[in-house]
Design a protein around this motif. Structure first.
Motif, PDB file in Angstrom:
ATOM      1  N   LEU A   1       0.820  -1.220   0.000  1.00 41.59           N
ATOM      2  CA  LEU A   1       0.000   0.000   0.000  1.00 41.59           C
ATOM      3  C   LEU A   1       0.850   1.266   0.000  1.00 41.59           C
ATOM      4  CD1 LEU A   1      -2.222  -2.127   0.969  1.00 41.59           C
ATOM      5  CD2 LEU A   1      -3.261  -0.213   2.151  1.00 41.59           C
ATOM      6  N   ALA A   2       2.053   1.154   0.546  1.00 37.33           N
ATOM      7  CA  ALA A   2       2.906   2.348   0.638  1.00 37.33           C
ATOM      8  C   ALA A   2       3.430   2.767  -0.731  1.00 37.33           C
ATOM      9  CB  ALA A   2       4.076   2.073   1.582  1.00 37.33           C
ATOM     10  N   VAL A   3       3.421   1.858  -1.674  1.00 32.98           N
ATOM     11  CA  VAL A   3       3.998   2.145  -2.995  1.00 32.98           C
ATOM     12  C   VAL A   3       2.922   2.618  -3.974  1.00 32.98           C
ATOM     13  CG1 VAL A   3       5.114   1.073  -4.991  1.00 32.98           C
ATOM     14  CG2 VAL A   3       5.907   0.542  -2.671  1.00 32.98           C
ATOM     15  N   ASP A   4       1.743   2.029  -3.893  1.00 34.21           N
ATOM     16  CA  ASP A   4       0.675   2.352  -4.842  1.00 34.21           C
ATOM     17  C   ASP A   4       0.106   3.746  -4.538  1.00 34.21           C
ATOM     18  OD1 ASP A   4      -1.897   2.475  -6.216  1.00 34.21           O
ATOM     19  OD2 ASP A   4      -1.694   0.303  -6.498  1.00 34.21           O
ATOM     20  N   ALA A   5       0.085   4.591  -5.570  1.00 38.58           N
ATOM     21  CA  ALA A   5      -0.375   5.973  -5.373  1.00 38.58           C
ATOM     22  C   ALA A   5      -1.821   6.033  -4.899  1.00 38.58           C
ATOM     23  CB  ALA A   5      -0.227   6.750  -6.679  1.00 38.58           C
ATOM     24  N   ARG A   6      -2.619   5.009  -5.246  1.00 45.33           N
ATOM     25  CA  ARG A   6      -4.035   5.012  -4.869  1.00 45.33           C
ATOM     26  C   ARG A   6      -4.242   4.652  -3.404  1.00 45.33           C
ATOM     27  NH1 ARG A   6      -5.515   0.974  -9.636  1.00 45.33           N
ATOM     28  NH2 ARG A   6      -3.517   0.227  -8.884  1.00 45.33           N
ATOM     29  N   THR A   7      -3.228   4.076  -2.776  1.00 48.28           N
ATOM     30  CA  THR A   7      -3.402   3.617  -1.389  1.00 48.28           C
ATOM     31  C   THR A   7      -2.392   4.226  -0.424  1.00 48.28           C
ATOM     32  OG1 THR A   7      -1.987   1.722  -1.895  1.00 48.28           O
ATOM     33  CG2 THR A   7      -4.356   1.386  -2.090  1.00 48.28           C
ATOM     34  N   ARG A   8      -1.409   4.940  -0.974  1.00 50.47           N
ATOM     35  CA  ARG A   8      -0.299   5.458  -0.155  1.00 50.47           C
ATOM     36  C   ARG A   8      -0.784   6.263   1.053  1.00 50.47           C
ATOM     37  NH1 ARG A   8       2.553   8.765  -4.134  1.00 50.47           N
ATOM     38  NH2 ARG A   8       3.179   6.751  -4.989  1.00 50.47           N
ATOM     39  N   ASP A   9      -1.836   7.068   0.830  1.00 50.97           N
ATOM     40  CA  ASP A   9      -2.313   7.950   1.902  1.00 50.97           C
ATOM     41  C   ASP A   9      -3.526   7.384   2.636  1.00 50.97           C
ATOM     42  OD1 ASP A   9      -0.357   9.844   1.244  1.00 50.97           O
ATOM     43  OD2 ASP A   9      -1.624  10.665  -0.354  1.00 50.97           O
ATOM     44  N   ASN A  10      -3.835   6.119   2.401  1.00 45.14           N
ATOM     45  CA  ASN A  10      -5.010   5.545   3.053  1.00 45.14           C
ATOM     46  C   ASN A  10      -4.764   5.417   4.561  1.00 45.14           C
ATOM     47  OD1 ASN A  10      -7.003   3.607   4.032  1.00 45.14           O
ATOM     48  ND2 ASN A  10      -7.448   3.219   1.876  1.00 45.14           N
ATOM     49  N   PRO A  11      -5.644   5.975   5.386  1.00 47.43           N
ATOM     50  CA  PRO A  11      -5.456   5.925   6.852  1.00 47.43           C
ATOM     51  C   PRO A  11      -5.401   4.510   7.417  1.00 47.43           C
ATOM     52  CG  PRO A  11      -7.133   7.531   6.258  1.00 47.43           C
ATOM     53  CD  PRO A  11      -6.821   6.760   5.008  1.00 47.43           C
ATOM     54  N   LEU A  12      -5.928   3.528   6.696  1.00 45.97           N
ATOM     55  CA  LEU A  12      -5.898   2.156   7.211  1.00 45.97           C
ATOM     56  C   LEU A  12      -4.477   1.617   7.315  1.00 45.97           C
ATOM     57  CD1 LEU A  12      -8.945   0.631   5.290  1.00 45.97           C
ATOM     58  CD2 LEU A  12      -8.861   1.426   7.660  1.00 45.97           C
ATOM     59  N   ARG A  13      -3.542   2.202   6.581  1.00 46.47           N
ATOM     60  CA  ARG A  13      -2.135   1.780   6.692  1.00 46.47           C
ATOM     61  C   ARG A  13      -1.661   1.940   8.135  1.00 46.47           C
ATOM     62  NH1 ARG A  13       1.672   5.055   3.460  1.00 46.47           N
ATOM     63  NH2 ARG A  13       3.143   3.748   4.568  1.00 46.47           N
TER      64      ARG A  13
END
Lengths: 74, 196
Positions: free
Chosen positions: B124-136
């Motif tokens: 998730l840290a690499v994909d631009a669509r998920t990088r900023d997702n709070p679930l990380r």
């Protein structure tokens, strides 16, 4: 809700729910929102209205739990 | 224009403001698959938004998914208009146990619904669509794979997904397993509905 069932139907449903629950505050706070959504789930005849209200309640549940986690909210 | 006793806005003022808000929001064409009436009708018809109904129907499939794909957590997610409902789960922990829901804008399964295709996110840290997702941060979520839950009539209700606390890649055969389990879950939901 309006995006799913249309503006007029959404407005009419919320008006009915608002009158039935006494949620008459101009600023629809969380308590009013919960009461109104609950009313819609129990009383709306259109199943789409009910599922949208259910979605609203489920989101509210997530919001309430997240609020306990160092203020993290959507 | 206030109530006599409370000073709160009178019902007519409240309705006027609500009317403005609803008309304003309806003025923007949605086009979002999440709002599709037929999709929502299918969710209602199958009782897919009822966790108590869904969990026992799919518990073994979710356990199988977690074991087969080496995941800590597997979910059967039904994506509503504003929230992603955890209708079935295996291995769930943290705040999600209580909430059993995720705001739709954080939901990776919402992307599966919108595309109708499996979605694998190795990191998730690499994909631009998920990088900023709070679930990380909230759930230490690092990798995700989800397969669509598709009805016989072609409506995508949600996804069967697996979650990981470390990055990992996914093989084609793993995606096939996930897709097969998603199809089995849908078959069970539809059979349960037909039996009522």
């Amino acid at each position: 809700m309006a995006a799913v069932v249309g503006t007029d139907e959404a407005l009419q449903a919320w008006a009915q729910a608002g009158e039935a629950t006494g949620a008459r505050s101009a600023a629809l706070d969380l308590e009013n929102l919960e009461r109104t959504a609950q009313w819609l789930i129990q009383n709306a005849t259109d199943p789409l209205l009910r599922v949208v209200a259910r979605s609203c309640l489920v989101r509210l549940r997530a919001y309430q739990v997240l609020s306990t986690l160092e203020g993290r909210t959507p | 224009m206030t109530d006599d006793d409370t000073g709160a806005p009178a019902p007519s003022a409240w309705l006027e403001q609500l009317s403005l808000e609803l008309r304003s929001s309806a003025g923007v064409p949605s086009g979002d698959r999440l709002h599709d009436r037929d999709r929502l009708a299918a969710i209602v018809a199958l009782g897919a938004d009822d966790e108590q109904h869904v969990q026992p129907l799919v518990a073994d499939l979710l356990e199988h998914a977690a074991l087969a794909l080496g995941a800590e957590v597997s979910l059967l997610s039904v994506v509503l208009t504003d929230a992603h409902l955890v209708a079935g789960e295996h291995g769930l922990g943290g705040w999600l146990v209580q909430a059993r829901a995720i705001p739709v804008e954080w939901s990776l399964c919402a992307t599966v619904v919108r595309t109708g295709q499996p979605w694998m996110v190795p990191d998730l840290a690499v994909d631009a669509r998920t990088r900023d997702n709070p679930l990380r941060d909230l759930d230490n979520l690092h990798a995700y794979a989800g397969a669509p839950l598709v009805t016989d009539s072609g409506q995508v209700l949600g996804a069967l997904c697996v979650l990981y606390d470390a990055p990992r890649s996914f093989s084609d055969s793993e995606v096939d397993v996930l897709r097969g389990l998603a199809d089995q879950a849908m078959a069970r939901l539809q059979a349960a509905s037909a039996a009522v």
